[in-house]
Structure formats: C-alpha cells, structure tokens
Scaffold this motif. Structure first.
Motif, short mmCIF file in Angstrom:
data_model
loop_
_atom_site.label_atom_id
_atom_site.label_comp_id
_atom_site.label_asym_id
_atom_site.label_seq_id
_atom_site.Cartn_x
_atom_site.Cartn_y
_atom_site.Cartn_z
N ASP A 33 0.83 -1.21 0.00
CA ASP A 33 0.00 0.00 0.00
C ASP A 33 0.87 1.26 0.00
O ASP A 33 0.54 2.24 -0.68
N GLU A 34 1.97 1.24 0.75
CA GLU A 34 2.89 2.39 0.76
C GLU A 34 3.53 2.58 -0.61
O GLU A 34 3.68 3.71 -1.09
N VAL A 35 3.91 1.48 -1.25
CA VAL A 35 4.52 1.55 -2.58
C VAL A 35 3.52 2.10 -3.59
O VAL A 35 3.85 2.96 -4.41
N ILE A 36 2.28 1.63 -3.52
CA ILE A 36 1.25 2.12 -4.44
C ILE A 36 1.07 3.62 -4.28
O ILE A 36 0.98 4.35 -5.26
N ALA A 37 1.04 4.08 -3.04
CA ALA A 37 0.88 5.52 -2.78
C ALA A 37 2.09 6.30 -3.30
O ALA A 37 1.93 7.30 -4.02
N GLN A 38 3.29 5.86 -2.95
CA GLN A 38 4.50 6.60 -3.33
C GLN A 38 4.72 6.61 -4.84
O GLN A 38 4.90 7.67 -5.44
N TYR A 39 4.70 5.43 -5.44
CA TYR A 39 5.03 5.38 -6.88
C TYR A 39 3.84 5.78 -7.75
O TYR A 39 4.03 6.20 -8.89
N GLY A 40 2.63 5.69 -7.21
CA GLY A 40 1.48 6.26 -7.90
C GLY A 40 1.62 7.78 -7.97
O GLY A 40 1.31 8.40 -8.99
N GLN A 41 2.14 8.37 -6.88
CA GLN A 41 2.37 9.81 -6.86
C GLN A 41 3.48 10.18 -7.85
O GLN A 41 3.39 11.19 -8.53
N GLU A 42 4.51 9.34 -7.93
CA GLU A 42 5.58 9.62 -8.89
C GLU A 42 5.08 9.52 -10.33
O GLU A 42 5.47 10.31 -11.19
N LEU A 43 4.19 8.57 -10.58
CA LEU A 43 3.58 8.46 -11.91
C LEU A 43 2.73 9.69 -12.20
O LEU A 43 2.79 10.26 -13.29
N ARG A 44 1.98 10.12 -11.20
CA ARG A 44 1.17 11.33 -11.33
C ARG A 44 2.05 12.54 -11.63
O ARG A 44 1.73 13.36 -12.50
N VAL A 51 3.32 16.27 -19.63
CA VAL A 51 2.21 16.42 -20.59
C VAL A 51 1.77 17.89 -20.57
O VAL A 51 1.29 18.39 -19.55
N GLY A 52 1.96 18.54 -21.70
CA GLY A 52 1.64 19.96 -21.79
C GLY A 52 0.17 20.23 -22.09
O GLY A 52 -0.39 21.21 -21.61
N ASP A 53 -0.45 19.38 -22.86
CA ASP A 53 -1.85 19.57 -23.23
C ASP A 53 -2.74 19.27 -22.02
O ASP A 53 -2.76 18.14 -21.51
N GLU A 54 -3.49 20.28 -21.57
CA GLU A 54 -4.28 20.14 -20.33
C GLU A 54 -5.39 19.10 -20.44
O GLU A 54 -5.68 18.40 -19.48
N SER A 55 -6.00 18.96 -21.59
CA SER A 55 -7.06 17.99 -21.77
C SER A 55 -6.53 16.56 -21.64
O SER A 55 -7.10 15.73 -20.93
N ARG A 56 -5.43 16.29 -22.35
CA ARG A 56 -4.83 14.96 -22.26
C ARG A 56 -4.29 14.69 -20.86
O ARG A 56 -4.41 13.59 -20.34
N LYS A 57 -3.70 15.71 -20.26
CA LYS A 57 -3.16 15.56 -18.91
C LYS A 57 -4.26 15.18 -17.93
O LYS A 57 -4.09 14.26 -17.11
N ALA A 58 -5.41 15.84 -18.01
CA ALA A 58 -6.53 15.54 -17.10
C ALA A 58 -7.00 14.10 -17.28
O ALA A 58 -7.25 13.39 -16.29
N LYS A 59 -7.11 13.67 -18.54
CA LYS A 59 -7.52 12.28 -18.81
C LYS A 59 -6.51 11.30 -18.26
O LYS A 59 -6.87 10.27 -17.67
N MET A 60 -5.24 11.60 -18.45
CA MET A 60 -4.19 10.70 -17.98
C MET A 60 -4.14 10.63 -16.46
O MET A 60 -3.90 9.55 -15.89
N LEU A 61 -4.37 11.74 -15.79
CA LEU A 61 -4.38 11.74 -14.33
C LEU A 61 -5.54 10.91 -13.78
O LEU A 61 -5.40 10.24 -12.76
N LEU A 62 -6.67 10.94 -14.48
CA LEU A 62 -7.79 10.07 -14.08
C LEU A 62 -7.42 8.59 -14.24
O LEU A 62 -7.79 7.75 -13.41
N ILE A 63 -6.69 8.28 -15.29
CA ILE A 63 -6.25 6.90 -15.51
C ILE A 63 -5.27 6.48 -14.42
O ILE A 63 -5.33 5.36 -13.91
N VAL A 64 -4.37 7.39 -14.03
CA VAL A 64 -3.43 7.10 -12.94
C VAL A 64 -4.21 6.80 -11.65
O VAL A 64 -3.89 5.86 -10.93
N ASP A 65 -5.26 7.59 -11.38
CA ASP A 65 -6.10 7.33 -10.21
C ASP A 65 -6.72 5.93 -10.28
O ASP A 65 -6.77 5.21 -9.29
N GLN A 66 -7.21 5.57 -11.47
CA GLN A 66 -7.81 4.24 -11.65
C GLN A 66 -6.77 3.14 -11.46
O GLN A 66 -7.06 2.09 -10.88
N LEU A 67 -5.56 3.39 -11.95
CA LEU A 67 -4.48 2.42 -11.81
C LEU A 67 -4.13 2.21 -10.34
O LEU A 67 -3.96 1.07 -9.89
N GLN A 68 -4.05 3.29 -9.59
CA GLN A 68 -3.78 3.18 -8.16
C GLN A 68 -4.91 2.43 -7.45
O GLN A 68 -4.64 1.56 -6.61
#
Length: 157
Positions: A33-44, A51-68
């Motif tokens: 659980d600690e690894v998921i939190a730490q490295y999920g944050q690093e992925l975030r 990612v410069g494009d705000e629309s793609r960035k928002a979508k990708m951050l939602l995917i990171v949340d789902q992955l965590q």
C-alpha cells in the motif's frame, strides 16, 4: 594506559551502537500500500510534468487514479486470499474442493486485474506522445518493480 584502553573501548561501543541504529532505520521495506501511494504519486508527477496539453493531462491523471485504485484493490484481494487460505489450511478436515474453489476464485480475480491493468496501461500510452511516454512509462514500470519487492500489507502475510 588504562584510561586510553577505556576510551578506545567506549568509542568502539559508540560506533557499534550507531551502526546498529542506522541499520535498523534504513532497512525496513515498504508495504504494498505504501509503494502504491508513493510510486502512484511519482507516476502522477511524471504525467503532470511532461504532458503539456491540459485535456490529455486531465484524462491521464484520471487513468493514474484508476491504476492506483486497481492496485490497492488487488492488494486487498490478495490479502483476503491469503487470510482465507490460512483459515482453510488450519482446518484439517477441509475438503480439496474448498481449496480448489478458493484458488479458482483468486485466479479469476488475478486475471481480471491483469486485464484491467493492461487496459489502463494502453490508455495511458495512447494518450501520451512518444516523448512524454519515456518518463511516464519509466514511472509506471518503477511502480511495478517496487510492488514486486514490497512486503505484503499488514494482514496479508
């Protein structure tokens, strides 16, 4: 002379105590659980930084949340499987069918989680450019490497 011997012994003792203290501080592996939190944050952070494009960035951050969330869920499912196995194994009269059912259920959960993880991985990769993917893919891979090395979360021994 005796005073010098006592001083040398005291210094040796202090150095030894310091070495033992430092070894105890740095040697504890993180839980899953600690690894998921730490490295999920690093992925975030990799997504947010690269990612410069705000629309793609928002979508990708939602995917990171789902992955965590997926990784946390699977960690809990694994812990539940292990607890159930120990409980079943403690029952000398437990039938083989009960073990087969337990393992079949966990195998189905594992296959489902694997498929979800692959879907999320490819969603991230599809949204990223080649240049962005270098850091994002590296952060995602690091999370999985660290999960492999992590100790089970409490209650999943």
């Amino acid at each position: 002379m005796a005073r010098r011997v006592h001083l040398t012994a005291l210094i040796t003792l202090l150095i030894g105590a310091a070495a033992l203290t430092l070894a105890g501080c740095g040697g504890k592996k993180q839980t899953r659980d600690e690894v998921i939190a730490q490295y999920g944050q690093e992925l975030r952070q990799a997504v947010a930084a690269d990612v410069g494009d705000e629309s793609r960035k928002a979508k990708m951050l939602l995917i990171v949340d789902q992955l965590q969330a997926l990784q946390l869920r699977f960690s809990e499912e694994t812990g539940s499987f292990i607890r159930n196995y120990h409980e079943l194994d403690a029952d000398y009269a437990a039938p083989r069918a009960a073990f087969e059912q337990l393992f079949a259920g966990f195998n189905a959960q594992r296959i489902k989680a694997r498929g979800e993880a692959l879907d999320l991985h490819f969603q991230l990769a599809t949204l990223a450019t080649d240049g962005e993917w270098r850091a994002i893919g590296k952060a995602e891979g690091k999370m999985y490497e660290e999960l492999e090395a992590a100790r089970p979360t409490e209650g999943t021994k």
